[in-house]
Design a protein around this motif. Structure first.
Motif, PDB file in Angstrom:
ATOM      1  N   ARG A 100     -60.927  -2.016   0.116  1.00  0.00           N
ATOM      2  CA  ARG A 100     -62.299  -2.346  -0.161  1.00  0.00           C
ATOM      3  C   ARG A 100     -63.024  -3.152   0.741  1.00  0.00           C
ATOM      4  O   ARG A 100     -62.420  -3.789   1.528  1.00  0.00           O
ATOM      5  N   GLN A 101     -64.314  -2.852   0.711  1.00  0.00           N
ATOM      6  CA  GLN A 101     -65.234  -3.600   1.594  1.00  0.00           C
ATOM      7  C   GLN A 101     -64.893  -5.294   1.516  1.00  0.00           C
ATOM      8  O   GLN A 101     -64.581  -5.611   0.331  1.00  0.00           O
ATOM      9  N   ALA A 102     -64.830  -5.778   2.626  1.00  0.00           N
ATOM     10  CA  ALA A 102     -64.600  -7.321   2.470  1.00  0.00           C
ATOM     11  C   ALA A 102     -65.908  -7.979   2.061  1.00  0.00           C
ATOM     12  O   ALA A 102     -67.151  -7.410   2.066  1.00  0.00           O
ATOM     13  N   VAL A 103     -65.892  -9.231   1.307  1.00  0.00           N
ATOM     14  CA  VAL A 103     -67.141  -9.810   1.016  1.00  0.00           C
ATOM     15  C   VAL A 103     -67.015 -11.078   1.927  1.00  0.00           C
ATOM     16  O   VAL A 103     -66.139 -11.463   2.257  1.00  0.00           O
ATOM     17  N   PRO A 104     -68.313 -11.782   2.051  1.00  0.00           N
ATOM     18  CA  PRO A 104     -68.412 -12.983   2.616  1.00  0.00           C
ATOM     19  C   PRO A 104     -67.195 -13.894   2.197  1.00  0.00           C
ATOM     20  O   PRO A 104     -67.100 -14.396   1.071  1.00  0.00           O
ATOM     21  N   GLY A 105     -66.829 -14.500   3.320  1.00  0.00           N
ATOM     22  CA  GLY A 105     -65.412 -15.663   2.831  1.00  0.00           C
ATOM     23  C   GLY A 105     -64.212 -15.073   2.661  1.00  0.00           C
ATOM     24  O   GLY A 105     -63.260 -15.969   2.343  1.00  0.00           O
ATOM     25  N   SER A 106     -64.017 -13.664   2.966  1.00  0.00           N
ATOM     26  CA  SER A 106     -62.874 -13.036   2.836  1.00  0.00           C
ATOM     27  C   SER A 106     -61.883 -13.283   3.963  1.00  0.00           C
ATOM     28  O   SER A 106     -62.274 -13.403   5.049  1.00  0.00           O
ATOM     29  N   VAL A 107     -60.524 -13.268   3.687  1.00  0.00           N
ATOM     30  CA  VAL A 107     -59.777 -13.747   4.827  1.00  0.00           C
ATOM     31  C   VAL A 107     -59.774 -12.348   6.017  1.00  0.00           C
ATOM     32  O   VAL A 107     -59.764 -11.216   5.574  1.00  0.00           O
ATOM     33  N   VAL A 108     -59.719 -12.809   7.012  1.00  0.00           N
ATOM     34  CA  VAL A 108     -59.514 -11.938   8.115  1.00  0.00           C
ATOM     35  C   VAL A 108     -58.138 -11.328   8.424  1.00  0.00           C
ATOM     36  O   VAL A 108     -57.316 -12.007   8.525  1.00  0.00           O
ATOM     37  N   PRO A 109     -58.010  -9.924   8.070  1.00  0.00           N
ATOM     38  CA  PRO A 109     -56.501  -9.544   8.027  1.00  0.00           C
ATOM     39  C   PRO A 109     -56.171  -9.242   9.758  1.00  0.00           C
ATOM     40  O   PRO A 109     -56.964  -9.277  10.420  1.00  0.00           O
ATOM     41  N   HIS A 110     -54.801  -9.190   9.871  1.00  0.00           N
ATOM     42  CA  HIS A 110     -54.284  -8.901  11.101  1.00  0.00           C
ATOM     43  C   HIS A 110     -54.649  -7.379  11.516  1.00  0.00           C
ATOM     44  O   HIS A 110     -54.484  -6.634  10.661  1.00  0.00           O
ATOM     45  N   TRP A 111     -54.917  -7.148  12.552  1.00  0.00           N
ATOM     46  CA  TRP A 111     -55.234  -5.793  13.060  1.00  0.00           C
ATOM     47  C   TRP A 111     -53.906  -4.995  13.165  1.00  0.00           C
ATOM     48  O   TRP A 111     -52.894  -5.196  13.620  1.00  0.00           O
ATOM     49  N   GLU A 112     -54.158  -3.535  12.330  1.00  0.00           N
ATOM     50  CA  GLU A 112     -53.033  -2.651  12.778  1.00  0.00           C
ATOM     51  C   GLU A 112     -53.657  -1.363  12.725  1.00  0.00           C
ATOM     52  O   GLU A 112     -54.840  -1.378  12.606  1.00  0.00           O
ATOM     53  N   GLY A 113     -53.159  -0.476  13.416  1.00  0.00           N
ATOM     54  CA  GLY A 113     -53.593   0.855  13.806  1.00  0.00           C
ATOM     55  C   GLY A 113     -54.283   1.548  12.660  1.00  0.00           C
ATOM     56  O   GLY A 113     -53.516   1.559  11.510  1.00  0.00           O
ATOM     57  N   GLY A 114     -55.258   2.154  12.737  1.00  0.00           N
ATOM     58  CA  GLY A 114     -56.109   2.633  11.431  1.00  0.00           C
ATOM     59  C   GLY A 114     -56.824   1.709  10.825  1.00  0.00           C
ATOM     60  O   GLY A 114     -57.742   2.382   9.939  1.00  0.00           O
ATOM     61  N   LEU A 115     -57.017   0.471  11.088  1.00  0.00           N
ATOM     62  CA  LEU A 115     -57.803  -0.308  10.512  1.00  0.00           C
ATOM     63  C   LEU A 115     -59.202  -0.210  10.953  1.00  0.00           C
ATOM     64  O   LEU A 115     -59.353  -0.314  12.193  1.00  0.00           O
ATOM     65  N   ALA A 116     -60.467  -0.427  10.172  1.00  0.00           N
ATOM     66  CA  ALA A 116     -61.609  -0.037  10.715  1.00  0.00           C
ATOM     67  C   ALA A 116     -62.328  -1.641  10.497  1.00  0.00           C
ATOM     68  O   ALA A 116     -61.889  -2.246   9.497  1.00  0.00           O
ATOM     69  N   PRO A 117     -63.217  -1.882  11.280  1.00  0.00           N
ATOM     70  CA  PRO A 117     -64.097  -3.251  11.154  1.00  0.00           C
ATOM     71  C   PRO A 117     -64.568  -3.250   9.943  1.00  0.00           C
ATOM     72  O   PRO A 117     -65.061  -4.403   9.465  1.00  0.00           O
ATOM     73  N   ALA A 118     -64.658  -2.380   9.028  1.00  0.00           N
ATOM     74  CA  ALA A 118     -65.375  -2.301   7.599  1.00  0.00           C
ATOM     75  C   ALA A 118     -64.294  -3.206   6.605  1.00  0.00           C
ATOM     76  O   ALA A 118     -64.963  -3.696   5.646  1.00  0.00           O
ATOM     77  N   VAL A 119     -63.298  -3.649   7.148  1.00  0.00           N
ATOM     78  CA  VAL A 119     -62.363  -4.513   6.279  1.00  0.00           C
ATOM     79  C   VAL A 119     -62.709  -5.787   6.362  1.00  0.00           C
ATOM     80  O   VAL A 119     -62.206  -6.801   5.700  1.00  0.00           O
ATOM     81  N   LEU A 120     -63.407  -6.219   7.213  1.00  0.00           N
ATOM     82  CA  LEU A 120     -64.022  -7.460   7.856  1.00  0.00           C
ATOM     83  C   LEU A 120     -65.118  -7.915   6.933  1.00  0.00           C
ATOM     84  O   LEU A 120     -65.977  -7.227   6.666  1.00  0.00           O
ATOM     85  N   ALA A 121     -65.347  -9.385   6.689  1.00  0.00           N
ATOM     86  CA  ALA A 121     -66.427  -9.937   5.838  1.00  0.00           C
ATOM     87  C   ALA A 121     -67.630  -9.597   7.052  1.00  0.00           C
ATOM     88  O   ALA A 121     -67.595  -9.184   8.209  1.00  0.00           O
ATOM     89  N   PRO A 122     -68.785  -9.419   6.458  1.00  0.00           N
ATOM     90  CA  PRO A 122     -69.989  -9.031   7.410  1.00  0.00           C
ATOM     91  C   PRO A 122     -70.152  -9.998   8.499  1.00  0.00           C
ATOM     92  O   PRO A 122     -70.610  -9.059   9.588  1.00  0.00           O
ATOM     93  N   ASP A 123     -70.033 -11.094   8.583  1.00  0.00           N
ATOM     94  CA  ASP A 123     -70.274 -11.829   9.802  1.00  0.00           C
ATOM     95  C   ASP A 123     -69.245 -11.490  10.916  1.00  0.00           C
ATOM     96  O   ASP A 123     -69.491 -11.280  12.066  1.00  0.00           O
ATOM     97  N   TYR A 124     -67.920 -11.279  10.475  1.00  0.00           N
ATOM     98  CA  TYR A 124     -66.921 -10.765  11.545  1.00  0.00           C
ATOM     99  C   TYR A 124     -67.377  -9.392  12.128  1.00  0.00           C
ATOM    100  O   TYR A 124     -67.277  -8.939  13.237  1.00  0.00           O
TER     101      TYR A 124
END
Length: 164
Positions: free
Chosen positions: A70-94
């Motif tokens: 799901r798209q991240a919401v403001p204040g959500s945890v920054v996941p560790h990067w893994e192959g295949g992850l797109a920046p869309a999983v990050l909160a908007p500021d990130y």
């Protein structure tokens, strides 16, 4: 002339009154603290609930089943990067930081310091704003999304930017 015992009793009464006042103040502070804890937990639960229409395409990591992200919401945890992850999983500021460093406002691969990054994000380059950007960039670097070439100088490693 007052007796020693009388003076000690007077000081004991004053100390007891001070302790009672501090205990009352402590109970009041604990009640306020408890309300903040409950509010933070409630907000966390609300933000964690799925919201309609915000699904992102399934993410596939080599050798694993597709995972619905799901798209991240403001204040959500920054996941560790893994192959295949797109920046869309990050909160908007990130995501904005990733976009700027990936070429949204400059050359791809160009490292930026936090003052330039804050200005590129449209923030006033004052210490408070630059510090906030630095904190977010450091968190992204610690989780593998960014590279910190030198202290305070960040860029996006190849294959991890843009596309959000």
């Amino acid at each position: 002339m007052p007796s020693v015992m009388g003076l000690l009793e007077k000081r004991e009464r004053a100390a007891r009154q001070r302790v009672e006042a501090l205990q009352a103040e402590l109970r009041e502070a604990e009640a306020v603290w408890e309300r903040f804890v409950i509010a933070r937990e409630t907000v966390g639960e609300v933000l964690a609930e799925p919201r309609g229409g915000e699904d992102v395409a399934a993410v596939v990591v080599a050798g694993e089943r597709p995972v619905q992200v799901r798209q991240a919401v403001p204040g959500s945890v920054v996941p560790h990067w893994e192959g295949g992850l797109a920046p869309a999983v990050l909160a908007p500021d990130y995501q904005r930081i990733m976009d700027v460093l990936a070429g949204g406002n400059g050359k791809r691969g160009e490292a930026m310091d936090c003052r330039r990054l804050a200005a590129a994000l449209g923030l006033e380059p004052v210490p408070a704003k630059v510090g906030g950007v630095r904190s977010k960039a450091k968190r992204l670097a610690a989780r593998g999304w960014l590279a910190e070439e030198r202290p305070g100088l960040f860029n996006v490693p190849v294959g991890r930017g843009g596309g959000s």
